[in-house]
Design a protein around this motif. Structure first.
Motif, PDB file in Angstrom:
ATOM      1  N   GLU A 142       0.828  -1.206   0.000  1.00  0.00           N
ATOM      2  CA  GLU A 142       0.000   0.000   0.000  1.00  0.00           C
ATOM      3  C   GLU A 142       0.865   1.260   0.000  1.00  0.00           C
ATOM      4  O   GLU A 142       0.414   2.311  -0.436  1.00  0.00           O
ATOM      5  CB  GLU A 142      -0.932   0.017   1.211  1.00  0.00           C
ATOM      6  CG  GLU A 142      -2.003  -1.078   1.204  1.00  0.00           C
ATOM      7  CD  GLU A 142      -1.526  -2.378   1.816  1.00  0.00           C
ATOM      8  OE1 GLU A 142      -0.386  -2.425   2.343  1.00  0.00           O
ATOM      9  OE2 GLU A 142      -2.281  -3.360   1.763  1.00  0.00           O
ATOM     10  N   THR A 143       2.094   1.152   0.546  1.00  0.00           N
ATOM     11  CA  THR A 143       2.984   2.316   0.574  1.00  0.00           C
ATOM     12  C   THR A 143       4.346   1.923   0.008  1.00  0.00           C
ATOM     13  O   THR A 143       4.708   0.748  -0.024  1.00  0.00           O
ATOM     14  CB  THR A 143       3.207   2.833   2.022  1.00  0.00           C
ATOM     15  OG1 THR A 143       3.739   1.768   2.800  1.00  0.00           O
ATOM     16  CG2 THR A 143       1.917   3.328   2.633  1.00  0.00           C
ATOM     17  N   GLN A 268      -1.981   0.345  10.430  1.00  0.00           N
ATOM     18  CA  GLN A 268      -2.185   1.010   9.132  1.00  0.00           C
ATOM     19  C   GLN A 268      -3.651   0.961   8.734  1.00  0.00           C
ATOM     20  O   GLN A 268      -4.319  -0.057   8.884  1.00  0.00           O
ATOM     21  CB  GLN A 268      -1.334   0.302   8.062  1.00  0.00           C
ATOM     22  CG  GLN A 268      -1.532   0.882   6.659  1.00  0.00           C
ATOM     23  CD  GLN A 268      -0.639   0.207   5.641  1.00  0.00           C
ATOM     24  OE1 GLN A 268       0.575   0.398   5.675  1.00  0.00           O
ATOM     25  NE2 GLN A 268      -1.217  -0.584   4.762  1.00  0.00           N
ATOM     26  N   GLU A 270      -6.215   1.879   5.445  1.00  0.00           N
ATOM     27  CA  GLU A 270      -6.310   2.241   4.016  1.00  0.00           C
ATOM     28  C   GLU A 270      -7.769   2.467   3.671  1.00  0.00           C
ATOM     29  O   GLU A 270      -8.623   1.635   3.982  1.00  0.00           O
ATOM     30  CB  GLU A 270      -5.747   1.112   3.143  1.00  0.00           C
ATOM     31  CG  GLU A 270      -5.866   1.423   1.654  1.00  0.00           C
ATOM     32  CD  GLU A 270      -5.511   0.243   0.743  1.00  0.00           C
ATOM     33  OE1 GLU A 270      -5.243   0.473  -0.440  1.00  0.00           O
ATOM     34  OE2 GLU A 270      -5.531  -0.907   1.234  1.00  0.00           O
ATOM     35  N   ILE A 280      -3.786   6.309   2.555  1.00  0.00           N
ATOM     36  CA  ILE A 280      -3.215   5.397   3.560  1.00  0.00           C
ATOM     37  C   ILE A 280      -2.617   6.218   4.702  1.00  0.00           C
ATOM     38  O   ILE A 280      -1.944   7.224   4.465  1.00  0.00           O
ATOM     39  CB  ILE A 280      -2.101   4.508   2.942  1.00  0.00           C
ATOM     40  CG1 ILE A 280      -2.667   3.642   1.814  1.00  0.00           C
ATOM     41  CG2 ILE A 280      -1.461   3.600   3.986  1.00  0.00           C
ATOM     42  CD1 ILE A 280      -2.386   4.141   0.451  1.00  0.00           C
ATOM     43  N   ARG A 282      -0.362   5.475   8.365  1.00  0.00           N
ATOM     44  CA  ARG A 282       0.310   4.437   9.170  1.00  0.00           C
ATOM     45  C   ARG A 282       1.081   5.102  10.307  1.00  0.00           C
ATOM     46  O   ARG A 282       1.699   6.147  10.103  1.00  0.00           O
ATOM     47  CB  ARG A 282       1.264   3.612   8.309  1.00  0.00           C
ATOM     48  CG  ARG A 282       1.855   2.425   9.085  1.00  0.00           C
ATOM     49  CD  ARG A 282       2.609   1.442   8.201  1.00  0.00           C
ATOM     50  NE  ARG A 282       3.843   1.958   7.689  1.00  0.00           N
ATOM     51  CZ  ARG A 282       4.177   1.992   6.408  1.00  0.00           C
ATOM     52  NH1 ARG A 282       3.346   1.532   5.498  1.00  0.00           N
ATOM     53  NH2 ARG A 282       5.338   2.482   6.030  1.00  0.00           N
TER      54      ARG A 282
END
Lengths: 335, 134
Positions: A142-143, A268, A270, A280, A282
């Protein structure tokens, strides 16, 4: 006539229905690899990245990798992944560049499936801990950045033997036991150089959306320091958002004496605005008593996927030490 | 009274009759299968029924039998399925094999040991055994 063995079915299909079989393969689809001989798949991935911060301005082709996998018999399969990390790096701050074109063996293993309750894997494999470590490539994440937990708390790879499957008494509970008693098959890109490592991972599916699990294990580094780790993770997914969190506690026994701990946790969230666009957030905390390091990191990110196997990401990182704050972006693709 | 009987009869009928069936060869040792297990087999989370290695087969492309199977049995849309298989490509797992037509799926299931697929119910004959209807 009954034909034993799934491995022969492409041949059977071709022999029995040549016209239909010739048309039976799905056309190539990005992100699913290219099928050779029906049973072998070839693919790979590429990721590029830039980072900007105080005294930091670099662009790199971070990963370039090829992978192939397939079935050798009904029960025997294999996977090989070769990767060049930091394939090309351009440091704009210091006006230098470097390249690394030598591929290393990221994974090489054979699987022998006895049943859904026991499948054996021999070779170099990803350590089956948590969520992040099992999807270590940029395009699937996601990152752009990894939590520190996935980089520093346990060895990312196991070179040895593992057995995994559903537990016979509860088929929503999945286990993996793993054992290493040698050095790494290719130590070029490993995070911790170990010669002994063993552990057990359990994952319970609570509902179609909820999963939780944990791992316990021990490893010995080549410098003879020993570490025991205990890890927990949980994840919730629906079609709009996902939440995941992992935490690890390490207990380090130094060869020369003394015991210290390190802990790491992240959470995290999303939110998929639409399937292609996601936001997102975190938060991470990391503490290592061996080096008296306490680190806290907050990340806000944006992800755009025109197609799922193509990812454009941008994130800003806030560190407890503000000189490490940075803007990070990436483009990655799985083919 | 006649209206009441008609209403009871109507209510006793299923909301809609099943149009498709998940099938195996009539010679297979598999007698029936729960929907959760069918889902796991077509997502390749499971590969065995007893000692028998199961071989799932899909029709090629967007055949109506496939889209209905994906929405009613897998309970996923095509985008979720594509995302699932992209993630699994990295883990060395590829989607089930495909056949070009429903007729070739039928012959595949009759011929290959452990094969499982889905067909319109009106294509099911004595060579096949229904393990689930949808």
């Amino acid at each position: 006539m009954r034909i034993p063995g799934a491995i022969v079915y492409p041949c059977v299909a071709l022999a029995l229905f040549p016209a239909s079989a010739a048309l039976a393969q799905e056309p190539y689809q990005l992100g699913l690899g290219y099928k050779l001989l029906d049973e072998i798949t070839v693919g790979g991935y590429l990721s590029t990245e830039f980072s900007r911060g105080e005294n930091l301005n670099e662009v790199l082709i971070e990963d370039l990798a090829v992978l192939t996998y397939g079935n050798l018999t009904d029960n025997l399969s294999f996977l090989l992944e070769l990767e060049s990390v930091d394939f090309y790096k351009l440091d704009l701050e210091n006006d230098t560049d470097s390249s690394n074109t030598r591929p290393a063996i990221e994974r090489l293993y054979a699987d022998y499936k006895v049943s859904d309750y026991a499948s054996f894997r021999v070779g170099k494999q990803i350590t089956p801990i948590g969520y992040w470590n099992l999807q270590p490539i940029n395009v699937l994440r996601e990152t752009t950045s990894n939590p520190r937990l996935s980089r520093e708390m346990f060895p990312k790879f196991v070179t040895g033997l593992s057995v995994q499957g559903f537990t016979p008494f509860d088929e929503t509970l999945h286990y993996t036991a793993y054992l290493q008693n040698t050095g790494d098959m290719d130590a070029k890109y490993i995070n911790i150089d170990v010669d002994q490592h063993y552990g057990l991972t359990l994952e319970k599916v609570l509902s179609p959306q909820w999963k939780m699990g944990g791992s316990i294990g021990k490893f010995r580094e080549k410098n003879r320091n020993r570490t025991q780790y205990f890890q927990l993770n949980t994840r919730y997914d629906n079609d709009r958002y996902s939440f995941l969190t992992e935490g690890v506690v390490d207990r380090h026994e130094q060869w020369l004496g003394g015991t210290e701990t390190s802990t790491s946790v992240y959470a995290q969230f999303e939110y998929r605005v639409v399937p292609e666009h996601a936001l997102i957030a975190r938060a991470e905390a990391f503490r290592d008593d061996r080096v008296a390091l306490h680190e806290k990191i907050g990340i806000l990110g944006y992800s755009y996927r025109p197609l799922f196997p193509v990812s454009l990401k941008l994130e800003y990182q806030w560190h407890a030490d503000s000189s490490n704050n940075r803007l990070v972006g990436s483009f990655s693709i799985l083919f | 009274m006649r209206t009441l009987l008609a209403a009871i009869l109507l209510l006793s009928l299923p909301a809609h009759a099943a149009e498709y069936a998940v099938v195996v060869s009539s010679k297979s040792t598999v007698q029936s299968m729960e929907i959760a297990k069918i889902k796991d087999i077509f997502l390749k989370k499971r590969s065995f029924e007893g000692d028998l290695r199961i071989v799932p087969v899909n029709p090629l492309g967007n055949d109506p039998a496939r889209t209905r199977f994906e929405s009613q049995v897998l309970n996923m849309n095509r985008e979720e399925i594509n995302r699932y298989w992209v993630n699994n490509h990295f883990q060395g797992v590829s989607p089930p094999t495909t056949q070009a037509s429903l007729q070739s799926i039928k012959r595949f299931i009759e011929t290959v040991d452990g094969a499982i697929g889905y067909l319109p119910i009106d294509m099911v004959d004595t060579g096949l055994r229904i393990v689930h209807e949808y």
